[in-house]
Enzyme design. Structure first.
Site, PDB file in Angstrom:
ATOM      1  N   ASP A 216       1.588   6.618   5.436  1.00 40.71           N
ATOM      2  CA  ASP A 216       0.652   5.602   4.878  1.00 40.71           C
ATOM      3  C   ASP A 216       1.204   4.782   3.635  1.00 40.71           C
ATOM      4  O   ASP A 216       0.577   4.073   2.990  1.00 40.71           O
ATOM      5  CB  ASP A 216      -0.756   6.239   4.584  1.00 40.71           C
ATOM      6  CG  ASP A 216      -2.002   5.491   4.727  1.00 40.71           C
ATOM      7  OD1 ASP A 216      -1.571   4.203   5.648  1.00 40.71           O
ATOM      8  OD2 ASP A 216      -2.994   5.652   4.020  1.00 40.71           O
TER       9      ASP A 216
ATOM     10  N   ASP B  42     -12.136   6.932   3.650  1.00 47.61           N
ATOM     11  CA  ASP B  42     -11.136   6.825   4.390  1.00 47.61           C
ATOM     12  C   ASP B  42     -10.447   5.511   4.442  1.00 47.61           C
ATOM     13  O   ASP B  42      -9.410   5.092   5.042  1.00 47.61           O
ATOM     14  CB  ASP B  42     -11.202   7.234   5.861  1.00 47.61           C
ATOM     15  CG  ASP B  42      -9.681   7.529   6.497  1.00 47.61           C
ATOM     16  OD1 ASP B  42      -8.730   7.420   5.903  1.00 47.61           O
ATOM     17  OD2 ASP B  42      -9.673   7.698   7.814  1.00 47.61           O
TER      18      ASP B  42
ATOM     19  N   LYS C 225       0.922  -1.370  -0.138  1.00 49.95           N
ATOM     20  CA  LYS C 225       0.138  -0.201  -0.123  1.00 49.95           C
ATOM     21  C   LYS C 225       1.015   1.291   0.084  1.00 49.95           C
ATOM     22  O   LYS C 225       1.601   1.551   0.871  1.00 49.95           O
ATOM     23  CB  LYS C 225      -0.999  -0.097   1.301  1.00 49.95           C
ATOM     24  CG  LYS C 225      -1.736   1.310   1.545  1.00 49.95           C
ATOM     25  CD  LYS C 225      -2.599   1.249   2.656  1.00 49.95           C
ATOM     26  CE  LYS C 225      -3.304   2.668   2.815  1.00 49.95           C
ATOM     27  NZ  LYS C 225      -4.188   2.599   4.276  1.00 49.95           N
TER      28      LYS C 225
ATOM     29  N   ASP D 116      -2.748  10.122   2.926  1.00 48.93           N
ATOM     30  CA  ASP D 116      -4.044   9.696   3.316  1.00 48.93           C
ATOM     31  C   ASP D 116      -4.851  10.886   4.235  1.00 48.93           C
ATOM     32  O   ASP D 116      -4.702  10.610   5.324  1.00 48.93           O
ATOM     33  CB  ASP D 116      -4.080   8.348   4.107  1.00 48.93           C
ATOM     34  CG  ASP D 116      -5.379   8.108   4.322  1.00 48.93           C
ATOM     35  OD1 ASP D 116      -6.470   8.352   3.602  1.00 48.93           O
ATOM     36  OD2 ASP D 116      -5.546   6.739   5.224  1.00 48.93           O
TER      37      ASP D 116
ATOM     38  N   LYS E 252     -10.367  13.171   7.704  1.00 47.78           N
ATOM     39  CA  LYS E 252      -9.555  12.660   9.036  1.00 47.78           C
ATOM     40  C   LYS E 252      -9.699  13.794  10.168  1.00 47.78           C
ATOM     41  O   LYS E 252      -9.351  14.913   9.382  1.00 47.78           O
ATOM     42  CB  LYS E 252      -8.188  12.168   8.938  1.00 47.78           C
ATOM     43  CG  LYS E 252      -8.003  10.798   8.513  1.00 47.78           C
ATOM     44  CD  LYS E 252      -6.698  10.224   8.373  1.00 47.78           C
ATOM     45  CE  LYS E 252      -6.544   9.002   7.724  1.00 47.78           C
ATOM     46  NZ  LYS E 252      -6.939   7.763   8.748  1.00 47.78           N
TER      47      LYS E 252
ATOM     48  N   ARG F 233      -7.913  -0.474   1.022  1.00 50.37           N
ATOM     49  CA  ARG F 233      -8.216  -1.821   0.629  1.00 50.37           C
ATOM     50  C   ARG F 233      -8.723  -1.727  -0.576  1.00 50.37           C
ATOM     51  O   ARG F 233      -8.636  -2.693  -1.499  1.00 50.37           O
ATOM     52  CB  ARG F 233      -9.521  -2.302   1.635  1.00 50.37           C
ATOM     53  CG  ARG F 233     -10.514  -1.583   1.640  1.00 50.37           C
ATOM     54  CD  ARG F 233     -11.294  -1.909   3.018  1.00 50.37           C
ATOM     55  NE  ARG F 233     -10.861  -1.164   4.278  1.00 50.37           N
ATOM     56  CZ  ARG F 233     -11.393  -1.338   5.466  1.00 50.37           C
ATOM     57  NH1 ARG F 233     -12.570  -2.061   5.628  1.00 50.37           N
ATOM     58  NH2 ARG F 233     -10.768  -0.854   6.848  1.00 50.37           N
TER      59      ARG F 233
ATOM     60  N   GLU G 184      -9.500   3.598   2.239  1.00 52.45           N
ATOM     61  CA  GLU G 184      -9.033   3.805   0.613  1.00 52.45           C
ATOM     62  C   GLU G 184      -8.223   2.568   0.297  1.00 52.45           C
ATOM     63  O   GLU G 184      -7.895   2.069  -0.742  1.00 52.45           O
ATOM     64  CB  GLU G 184      -8.681   5.120   0.555  1.00 52.45           C
ATOM     65  CG  GLU G 184      -7.303   5.254   0.887  1.00 52.45           C
ATOM     66  CD  GLU G 184      -6.783   5.036   2.130  1.00 52.45           C
ATOM     67  OE1 GLU G 184      -7.521   5.363   3.184  1.00 52.45           O
ATOM     68  OE2 GLU G 184      -5.709   4.902   2.721  1.00 52.45           O
TER      69      GLU G 184
HETATM   70  N1  BES Z   1      -4.180   4.515   6.634  1.00 52.62           N
HETATM   71  C1  BES Z   1      -5.438   4.362   7.687  1.00 52.62           C
HETATM   72  C2  BES Z   1      -4.860   3.449   8.702  1.00 52.62           C
HETATM   73  C3  BES Z   1      -3.944   3.810   9.607  1.00 52.62           C
HETATM   74  C4  BES Z   1      -4.569   4.505  10.898  1.00 52.62           C
HETATM   75  C5  BES Z   1      -2.612   3.735   9.677  1.00 52.62           C
HETATM   76  C6  BES Z   1      -3.560   4.883  11.822  1.00 52.62           C
HETATM   77  C7  BES Z   1      -1.552   3.954  10.761  1.00 52.62           C
HETATM   78  C8  BES Z   1      -2.360   4.552  11.641  1.00 52.62           C
HETATM   79  C9  BES Z   1      -6.378   3.702   6.835  1.00 52.62           C
HETATM   80  O1  BES Z   1      -6.552   4.078   5.346  1.00 52.62           O
HETATM   81  C10 BES Z   1      -7.828   4.180   7.504  1.00 52.62           C
HETATM   82  O2  BES Z   1      -8.132   5.562   7.438  1.00 52.62           O
HETATM   83  N2  BES Z   1      -8.501   3.384   7.898  1.00 52.62           N
HETATM   84  C11 BES Z   1      -9.611   3.515   8.654  1.00 52.62           C
HETATM   85  C12 BES Z   1     -10.794   2.554   8.186  1.00 52.62           C
HETATM   86  C13 BES Z   1     -12.233   2.903   8.648  1.00 52.62           C
HETATM   87  C14 BES Z   1     -12.675   4.051   8.037  1.00 52.62           C
HETATM   88  C15 BES Z   1     -13.042   1.543   8.500  1.00 52.62           C
HETATM   89  C16 BES Z   1      -9.658   3.462  10.217  1.00 52.62           C
HETATM   90  O3  BES Z   1      -8.681   2.636  10.737  1.00 52.62           O
HETATM   91  O4  BES Z   1      -9.846   4.018  10.972  1.00 52.62           O
HETATM   92 ZN    ZN Z   2      -4.602   4.677   4.692  1.00 44.65          ZN
HETATM   93 ZN    ZN Z   3      -7.733   6.115   5.065  1.00 50.68          ZN
END
Ligand code: BES
Ligand code: ZN
Ligand code: ZN
Length: 494
Positions: free
Chosen positions: A272, A331, A249, A254, A261, A335, A333
């Site tokens: 990210d 967010d 990834k 992000d 966010k 996946r 994204e």
């Molecule tokens: N890049 C983030 C995940 C992340 C969070 C990485 C904290 C490093 C530290 C990912 O793209 C994301 O935002 N995931 C969301 C998913 C949710 C919307 C289901 C998350 O984990 O909040």
């Molecule tokens: Zn991300």
């Molecule tokens: Zn994200």
């Protein structure tokens, strides 16, 4: 600190400004320490793991290690280099530490600890500091008095240096600010790795990805001023012992997209891109170690931004394999990007192992903490290979998060084949992993493992051999796994 060299000399024959001595298991009577027993006690040095004390009038730095295991020596070595960061000592020397006469694993850990712990990121400092060690000389004199097998030692030191260099290379990329490192930058770094015909790089831009029907990845990247790229880096030695694909990834930023966010959560999202950057480092290591494994790295390099052209919650995307995805949160994204890149990777290469590395979920950090990689998949073999390589060989930590059919149901969509988020607050790392599983074909089902590196990828407070900033998470685990496949054995040492 970039240079560690092994010398076929006794410790006191080696010239240096300072000597680093590891006090193992609080044993103050041991060789190298004995003479300083009283003074160390007097100043209250207790020999706890990673505790350091400098005796400037003797030019000696003592550091505690709970045991002579690889992980304790790796961390102690890193702490020693860090303790000397603010000093003007330039050259240090050290003895060798082994816990078995024929096994050089602890030596590899020691060298890795020195190189990883001494890492500094100064790209954005207007004044670069000249402080800290420049060189470390390791003597053949050995803590336990074992006789060293010099050629084995040389090979081990070389492997340690090459894998630590790959980790530090990844740290530099991930630490780079998002305005200086965007998809095209990752592509040009990948290109610059291809110095000879063993490494090859192919980059797909928007037009090529449109032809490949990679609509999920393209939707995520649409609002960015930086065009997304799909990078395929391949290493093809003659007569490979296995074919391995690694997908990363590479979200160079992000912001969360329209599901923006909150400010506090956005900071550090330059990291990210850690999975994609790790893929670059793994290819660099595999190439420099000359491993007899065919390795393909696939990086989905994309920036997730907001704007009039942004993809939206409520959009329905058609992924490369024809599956339809209801977007409920922009967010989630990573996946979406990985879905298309995984499909592309599987179409291009029928691999014996397929790994993906991603800072995929905050839920993985909640579940496992900041230090541990979450490992997921359908079949035990690749998952257990990752767990073994990580926990037993590499110095990283990993834990298995098992899939189950009940969590799978929470991804159901009323209007499309699947939702990009689950309908429950719980088990978010697993549901993200199971979403990816929907894009793994029959051939690769028992060959795939997903590594969620969201916890350890970015370090807010220094720990072990990881200074503040990007850690290079996943590189050491996968490199060790590939080394093990190259040896063809079931248990590895150095
Ligand atoms: N890049 C983030 C995940 C992340 C969070 C990485 C904290 C490093 C530290 C990912 O793209 C994301 O935002 N995931 C969301 C998913 C949710 C919307 C289901 C998350 O984990 O909040
Ligand atoms: Zn991300
Ligand atoms: Zn994200």
């Amino acid at each position: 600190m970039k240079i560690v060299k092994f010398y076929e000399k006794l410790l006191n024959e080696i010239e240096a400004d300072v000597e680093i001595i590891i006090v193992v298991a609080k044993n103050f009577d041991q060789r190298f320490v004995d003479e300083y027993h009283d003074i160390l006690q007097k100043i209250g040095f207790s020999g706890e793991q990673d505790e350091t004390v400098l005796l400037p009038e003797h030019n000696k730095l003592f550091v505690g290690a709970e045991s002579i295991s690889s992980s304790d020596i790796r961390s102690a070595s890193a702490s020693a280099v860090r303790a000397l960061l603010g000093t003007s000592y330039k050259i240090a020397k050290m003895a060798t530490y082994l816990n078995h006469p024929k096994c050089t694993a602890v030596l590899r850990a020691q060298v890795e600890g020195l190189l990883l712990g001494g890492y500094k990121f100064e790209k954005y400092k207007s004044k670069k500091s000249d402080k800290g060690l420049h060189k470390i000389r390791i003597s053949l004199e050995e803590y336990n008095g074992f006789e060293l097998d010099i050629p084995a030692v040389q090979r081990t030191v070389e492997k340690a240096i090459k894998s630590a260099e790959a980790v530090n290379f990844v740290r530099d990329i991930v630490n780079t600010a998002p305005d200086d490192c965007y998809p095209e930058t990752l592509a040009s770094i990948a290109n610059s790795l291809c110095k000879d015909s063993k490494l090859h790089c192919k980059v797909l831009g928007v037009k090529e990805m449109e032809k490949e029907n990679m609509n999920a990845l393209l939707a995520v990247g649409r609002a960015s001023r930086h065009e997304p790229k799909l990078i395929h880096l391949s290493y093809r030695p003659e007569n490979p012992k296995a074919v391995v694909s690694i997908v990363g990834k590479g979200l160079t930023y992000d912001s969360g997209g329209l599901s923006l966010k909150p400010s506090d959560f956005m900071v550090t999202m330059k990291a990210d891109k850690s999975g994609g950057s790790a893929v670059l480092g793994i290819l660099k290591a595999v190439y420099s170690l000359n491993l007899p494994i065919e390795v393909h790295g696939f990086i989905g390099a994309v920036e997730n931004m907001i704007g009039g052209d942004a993809y939206k919650p409520d959009d329905v995307l058609v992924a490369k394999n024809g599956k339809t995805i209801e977007v409920r949160n922009t967010d989630a994204e990573g996946r979406l990007v990985l879905a298309d890149v995984l499909c592309y990777a599987q179409e291009q290469v029928k691999a014996d192992y397929l790994f993906d590395l991603a800072t995929l979920t905050g839920a993985c950090v909640v579940g496992l903490g900041n230090y541990t990689i979450g490992v997921m998949g359908y079949n035990n073999e690749p998952v257990s290979q990752v767990l073994y390589a990580s926990n037993t060989l590499s110095g990283e930590m990993a834990a298995s998060l098992p899939f189950n059919r009940y969590l799978k149901k929470t991804l159901k969509s009323e209007i499309a084949d699947i939702c990009n988020i689950s309908n429950t607050r719980y088990g978010g790392a697993i549901t993200a992993g199971m979403f990816l599983g929907e894009f793994i074909d029959e051939h690769h089902k028992d060959k795939w493992a997903h590594l969620d590196i969201a916890g350890p990828a970015f370090v807010e407070h220094t720990w072990g051999e990881n200074p503040h900033g990007a850690s290079g998470a996943g590189v050491r685990t996968i490199v060790r796994l590939l080394e093990k496949l190259a040896r063809g054995d079931s248990h590895g040492s150095s």
